[in-house]
Motif scaffolding. Structure first.
Motif, mmCIF file in Angstrom:
data_model
loop_
_atom_site.group_PDB
_atom_site.id
_atom_site.type_symbol
_atom_site.label_atom_id
_atom_site.label_comp_id
_atom_site.label_asym_id
_atom_site.label_seq_id
_atom_site.Cartn_x
_atom_site.Cartn_y
_atom_site.Cartn_z
ATOM 1 N N GLY A 1 0.858 -1.182 0.000
ATOM 2 C CA GLY A 1 0.000 0.000 0.000
ATOM 3 C C GLY A 1 0.889 1.225 0.000
ATOM 4 N N CYS A 2 0.384 2.343 -0.517
ATOM 5 C CA CYS A 2 1.196 3.545 -0.639
ATOM 6 C C CYS A 2 0.345 4.791 -0.443
ATOM 7 C CB CYS A 2 1.869 3.579 -2.015
ATOM 8 S SG CYS A 2 3.052 4.907 -2.235
ATOM 9 N N HIS A 3 0.895 5.764 0.264
ATOM 10 C CA HIS A 3 0.303 7.090 0.416
ATOM 11 C C HIS A 3 1.222 8.077 -0.286
ATOM 12 C CE1 HIS A 3 -2.774 5.833 3.288
ATOM 13 N NE2 HIS A 3 -1.838 5.038 3.790
ATOM 14 N N TYR A 4 0.644 8.931 -1.115
ATOM 15 C CA TYR A 4 1.398 9.869 -1.937
ATOM 16 C C TYR A 4 1.252 11.285 -1.395
ATOM 17 C CZ TYR A 4 1.056 5.880 -5.071
ATOM 18 O OH TYR A 4 1.128 4.619 -5.617
ATOM 19 N N PHE A 5 2.378 12.015 -1.338
ATOM 20 C CA PHE A 5 2.360 13.371 -0.792
ATOM 21 C C PHE A 5 2.935 14.416 -1.746
ATOM 22 C CE2 PHE A 5 2.823 10.310 2.663
ATOM 23 C CZ PHE A 5 1.640 10.532 3.337
ATOM 24 N N ALA A 6 3.899 14.031 -2.577
ATOM 25 C CA ALA A 6 4.528 14.960 -3.513
ATOM 26 C C ALA A 6 4.959 14.191 -4.754
ATOM 27 C CB ALA A 6 5.732 15.636 -2.866
ATOM 28 N N GLU A 7 4.979 14.860 -5.883
ATOM 29 C CA GLU A 7 5.365 14.212 -7.125
ATOM 30 C C GLU A 7 6.872 13.935 -7.166
ATOM 31 O OE1 GLU A 7 2.122 15.786 -10.332
ATOM 32 O OE2 GLU A 7 3.935 16.981 -10.089
ATOM 33 N N ILE A 8 7.197 12.824 -7.790
ATOM 34 C CA ILE A 8 8.578 12.496 -8.122
ATOM 35 C C ILE A 8 8.675 12.628 -9.633
ATOM 36 C CG2 ILE A 8 10.352 10.705 -8.117
ATOM 37 C CD1 ILE A 8 9.049 9.547 -5.601
ATOM 38 N N THR A 9 9.768 13.188 -10.122
ATOM 39 C CA THR A 9 9.909 13.430 -11.554
ATOM 40 C C THR A 9 11.211 12.841 -12.082
ATOM 41 O OG1 THR A 9 10.975 15.556 -11.154
ATOM 42 C CG2 THR A 9 8.578 15.583 -11.429
ATOM 43 N N PHE A 10 11.402 12.990 -13.392
ATOM 44 C CA PHE A 10 12.656 12.624 -14.054
ATOM 45 C C PHE A 10 13.250 13.904 -14.611
ATOM 46 C CE2 PHE A 10 15.127 11.872 -17.821
ATOM 47 C CZ PHE A 10 15.990 10.875 -17.416
ATOM 48 N N PRO A 11 14.542 14.121 -14.488
ATOM 49 C CA PRO A 11 15.488 13.284 -13.748
ATOM 50 C C PRO A 11 15.458 13.646 -12.269
ATOM 51 C CG PRO A 11 16.664 15.065 -14.821
ATOM 52 C CD PRO A 11 15.207 15.212 -15.187
ATOM 53 N N ASP A 12 15.483 12.664 -11.456
ATOM 54 C CA ASP A 12 15.515 12.864 -10.008
ATOM 55 C C ASP A 12 16.160 11.646 -9.380
ATOM 56 O OD1 ASP A 12 15.109 14.105 -7.557
ATOM 57 O OD2 ASP A 12 12.961 14.393 -7.866
ATOM 58 N N THR A 13 16.584 11.796 -8.173
ATOM 59 C CA THR A 13 17.105 10.670 -7.410
ATOM 60 C C THR A 13 16.175 10.449 -6.232
ATOM 61 O OG1 THR A 13 19.368 11.182 -8.046
ATOM 62 C CG2 THR A 13 19.079 9.790 -6.115
ATOM 63 N N VAL A 14 15.773 9.222 -6.062
ATOM 64 C CA VAL A 14 14.906 8.839 -4.946
ATOM 65 C C VAL A 14 15.772 8.169 -3.889
ATOM 66 C CG1 VAL A 14 13.007 7.324 -4.261
ATOM 67 C CG2 VAL A 14 12.919 8.515 -6.450
ATOM 68 N N THR A 15 15.571 8.551 -2.646
ATOM 69 C CA THR A 15 16.188 7.838 -1.544
ATOM 70 C C THR A 15 15.078 7.082 -0.836
ATOM 71 O OG1 THR A 15 17.898 9.515 -1.275
ATOM 72 C CG2 THR A 15 17.541 8.019 0.584
ATOM 73 N N ALA A 16 15.217 5.763 -0.794
ATOM 74 C CA ALA A 16 14.224 4.922 -0.126
ATOM 75 C C ALA A 16 14.705 4.641 1.285
ATOM 76 C CB ALA A 16 14.033 3.622 -0.888
ATOM 77 N N GLY A 17 13.893 4.999 2.265
ATOM 78 C CA GLY A 17 14.183 4.703 3.664
ATOM 79 C C GLY A 17 13.431 3.457 4.088
ATOM 80 N N LEU A 18 14.069 2.637 4.920
ATOM 81 C CA LEU A 18 13.464 1.385 5.381
ATOM 82 C C LEU A 18 13.419 1.322 6.896
ATOM 83 C CD1 LEU A 18 15.381 -1.215 3.167
ATOM 84 C CD2 LEU A 18 13.058 -0.369 2.819
ATOM 85 N N ARG A 19 12.346 0.749 7.391
ATOM 86 C CA ARG A 19 12.268 0.323 8.792
ATOM 87 C C ARG A 19 11.301 -0.846 8.854
ATOM 88 N NH1 ARG A 19 8.641 5.212 11.067
ATOM 89 N NH2 ARG A 19 6.661 4.133 11.072
ATOM 90 N N ILE A 20 11.444 -1.656 9.870
ATOM 91 C CA ILE A 20 10.528 -2.784 10.068
ATOM 92 C C ILE A 20 9.588 -2.423 11.205
ATOM 93 C CG2 ILE A 20 10.359 -5.190 10.836
ATOM 94 C CD1 ILE A 20 12.940 -5.735 9.269
#
Length: 148
Positions: free
Chosen positions: A73-92
């Motif tokens: 599931g995903c909640h969206y708050f702001a657009e991601i575009t190209f070219p851009d770099t995404v940093t994915a954060g993880l936690r359990i």
């Protein structure tokens, strides 16, 4: 509860334990000029499985046990575009007997709040039979490094 009050707020970088940088690709962008929503789940999958490989929990070709997705599931708050770099954060958020519930946050550039975040649930299974398996103590110790 109304939809406005049940919608979660963006999370912060400090809410996460590990990070992976993923560049956006031209093909990720849809006709509206932003990264298509389906790609966000691909970023989740890439981040989680890269972390498994990096931490010795998975060899995608040889492992006799693998993690399969049972819920996203995903909640969206702001657009991601190209070219851009995404940093994915993880936690359990939860470590069960055979399941792992990840919270994955996607950040753009140096943003402190998530452009999107979601839930990504894996179950450890036997590769040939796809039957659930208990998470071993060795795997559990590694996974616990990401617990909230």
């Amino acid at each position: 509860m109304s939809p406005q009050t049940s919608r979660p707020a963006p999370l912060r970088r400090t809410d996460f334990k590990a990070f992976l940088t993923i560049p956006t690709r031209w093909m990720d962008v849809d006709i509206y000029g932003h990264v298509n929503n389906v790609q966000y789940l691909s970023f989740f999958d890439t981040a989680v499985n890269s972390w498994y490989v990096e931490n010795g929990l998975l060899d995608p070709v040889k492992s006799s046990e693998i993690f399969v997705v049972v819920e996203t599931g995903c909640h969206y708050f702001a657009e991601i575009t190209f070219p851009d770099t995404v940093t994915a954060g993880l936690r359990i958020e939860r470590l069960g007997s055979s399941s792992v519930v990840f919270r994955v946050g996607l950040f753009t550039g140096e943003a402190l709040e998530t452009a999107a975040h979601g839930r990504f649930v894996h179950v450890l299974v036997d590769r040939p039979t796809r039957r659930p398996l208990p998470i071993s103590e060795q795997k559990r110790e590694v996974l616990e490094s990401l617990t909230a």
